[in-house]
Write an enzyme that holds these catalytic residues in place. Sequence first.
Site, mmCIF file in Angstrom:
data_model
loop_
_atom_site.group_PDB
_atom_site.id
_atom_site.type_symbol
_atom_site.label_atom_id
_atom_site.label_comp_id
_atom_site.label_asym_id
_atom_site.label_seq_id
_atom_site.Cartn_x
_atom_site.Cartn_y
_atom_site.Cartn_z
ATOM 1 N N ARG A 61 -8.724 8.184 4.501
ATOM 2 C CA ARG A 61 -9.638 7.082 4.152
ATOM 3 C C ARG A 61 -10.335 6.559 5.399
ATOM 4 O O ARG A 61 -11.561 6.369 5.405
ATOM 5 C CB ARG A 61 -8.853 5.955 3.478
ATOM 6 C CG ARG A 61 -9.658 4.659 3.302
ATOM 7 C CD ARG A 61 -8.768 3.505 2.888
ATOM 8 N NE ARG A 61 -7.724 3.197 3.862
ATOM 9 C CZ ARG A 61 -7.906 2.450 4.945
ATOM 10 N NH1 ARG A 61 -9.091 1.925 5.198
ATOM 11 N NH2 ARG A 61 -6.898 2.205 5.775
ATOM 12 N N ARG A 62 -9.583 6.302 6.457
ATOM 13 C CA ARG A 62 -10.184 5.798 7.687
ATOM 14 C C ARG A 62 -11.098 6.843 8.319
ATOM 15 O O ARG A 62 -12.204 6.533 8.760
ATOM 16 C CB ARG A 62 -9.083 5.380 8.670
ATOM 17 C CG ARG A 62 -8.345 4.117 8.249
ATOM 18 C CD ARG A 62 -7.179 3.816 9.166
ATOM 19 N NE ARG A 62 -6.526 2.556 8.812
ATOM 20 C CZ ARG A 62 -5.225 2.335 8.879
ATOM 21 N NH1 ARG A 62 -4.409 3.295 9.317
ATOM 22 N NH2 ARG A 62 -4.722 1.160 8.532
ATOM 23 N N ARG A 75 1.031 10.295 14.004
ATOM 24 C CA ARG A 75 2.130 9.637 13.317
ATOM 25 C C ARG A 75 2.925 8.844 14.332
ATOM 26 O O ARG A 75 2.729 8.947 15.517
ATOM 27 C CB ARG A 75 3.075 10.682 12.673
ATOM 28 C CG ARG A 75 2.678 11.193 11.298
ATOM 29 C CD ARG A 75 2.724 10.153 10.194
ATOM 30 N NE ARG A 75 3.923 9.331 10.203
ATOM 31 C CZ ARG A 75 5.101 9.703 9.690
ATOM 32 N NH1 ARG A 75 5.242 10.886 9.152
ATOM 33 N NH2 ARG A 75 6.123 8.882 9.720
ATOM 34 N N LYS A 86 0.824 -1.216 0.000
ATOM 35 C CA LYS A 86 0.000 0.000 0.000
ATOM 36 C C LYS A 86 0.860 1.269 0.000
ATOM 37 O O LYS A 86 0.348 2.357 -0.283
ATOM 38 C CB LYS A 86 -0.963 0.004 1.181
ATOM 39 C CG LYS A 86 -0.316 0.172 2.536
ATOM 40 C CD LYS A 86 -1.373 0.277 3.626
ATOM 41 C CE LYS A 86 -0.751 0.540 4.986
ATOM 42 N NZ LYS A 86 -1.772 0.715 6.050
ATOM 43 N N ASP A 87 2.165 1.141 0.325
ATOM 44 C CA ASP A 87 3.054 2.305 0.321
ATOM 45 C C ASP A 87 3.624 2.607 -1.058
ATOM 46 O O ASP A 87 4.281 3.642 -1.236
ATOM 47 C CB ASP A 87 4.226 2.088 1.288
ATOM 48 C CG ASP A 87 3.789 2.075 2.745
ATOM 49 O OD1 ASP A 87 2.704 2.627 3.039
ATOM 50 O OD2 ASP A 87 4.517 1.510 3.575
ATOM 51 N N ARG A 100 2.090 4.802 18.622
ATOM 52 C CA ARG A 100 0.659 5.084 18.473
ATOM 53 C C ARG A 100 -0.176 4.342 19.513
ATOM 54 O O ARG A 100 -1.132 4.903 20.066
ATOM 55 C CB ARG A 100 0.206 4.746 17.051
ATOM 56 C CG ARG A 100 0.654 5.800 16.028
ATOM 57 C CD ARG A 100 0.224 5.453 14.634
ATOM 58 N NE ARG A 100 1.101 4.445 14.032
ATOM 59 C CZ ARG A 100 0.880 3.895 12.845
ATOM 60 N NH1 ARG A 100 -0.198 4.217 12.153
ATOM 61 N NH2 ARG A 100 1.734 3.011 12.365
ATOM 62 N N CYS A 121 -2.442 10.785 -2.834
ATOM 63 C CA CYS A 121 -2.100 9.991 -1.654
ATOM 64 C C CYS A 121 -3.061 10.214 -0.498
ATOM 65 O O CYS A 121 -3.122 9.390 0.422
ATOM 66 C CB CYS A 121 -0.675 10.308 -1.217
ATOM 67 S SG CYS A 121 -0.419 12.041 -0.791
#
Length: 319
Positions: free
Chosen positions: A126-127, A144, A78-79, A150, A239
Amino acid sequence: MTSLRLGTRRSALATTQSGHVADALRAAGHDVELVEIVTEGDTNRASLASMGGTGVFASALRQALHDGEIDLAVHSLKDLPTAPEPGLVVVAIPPRVDPRDALCARDGLTLGELGEGAVVGTGSPRRRAQLAALGLGLRFRDIRGNLGTRLDMVGPGEDQLDAIVLAHAGLTRLDLRDRVTEVLDPIQMLPAPGQGALAVECREDDDRVLAALRPLDDADTRAAVTAERAILAELEAGCAAPVGALTEVVDDVDGPVLSLRAVVAATDGSSDLRRSATGPLEQAEELGRRLARTLVDDGAPAIADLTATHPPTASEHAQ
């Protein structure tokens, strides 16, 4: 036996992912050395999108490949940007880990138990968009850091978060599934295209390395993620575009087919557009592009900025 230098980012997740690939290669009789490469995404604490988003973790690894410092690199798929990198090829996509998103909340809470006003940390438009669309009255804070950093943000206290949302695959690979309070159903939250999959990349003219890596490729996983990433390519999505997609290989009367779902959601939660399509495994690229065209025809550009490259909200956005 082939001697291989495998380039990896230095984070715990990246080295674990690279270690899985290295172990598979060693089991096949190859000698593998892990070479740590520092990327901008590892050292810059700004949001991913403000640094250029999708390719920020990949660029240093790719440069090391071009410069001959390493023989192969392992990326979170996904990156990777959807456009191919000249001179390089993703020769193997190993079997995918669970692509869904996971909630890690204080006190073992599920999403429905968080309550109105709860603060959820995520750096993903997106989330945030899909969570906001559920109408639960959540607030959001951009975050981040590595997984451990996190997770430490969650807990009681004025400056702490009530929950964060992470990729279930990363938590699984780091043996942190005990921190998951709910694995989010794709009906609620479609993952990022390619989430849970790894990409093994090398120079396209390095026959020795190509031969060593090809056996790691999983045909079903490659077809699934090809369809998902074709949506991004057809949409020319930036992105920070709030786009989710998930492909599953399912049995049909004539054999296995791809079942693809996608969503485009407004970052304020005001609306979302979900569509699905099915097609043969060998037509994965066209399936994704066809579904992307359906999204456009049905109004996706009016719902969200599909070219977004920076987060469209402030660091904390209340619904």
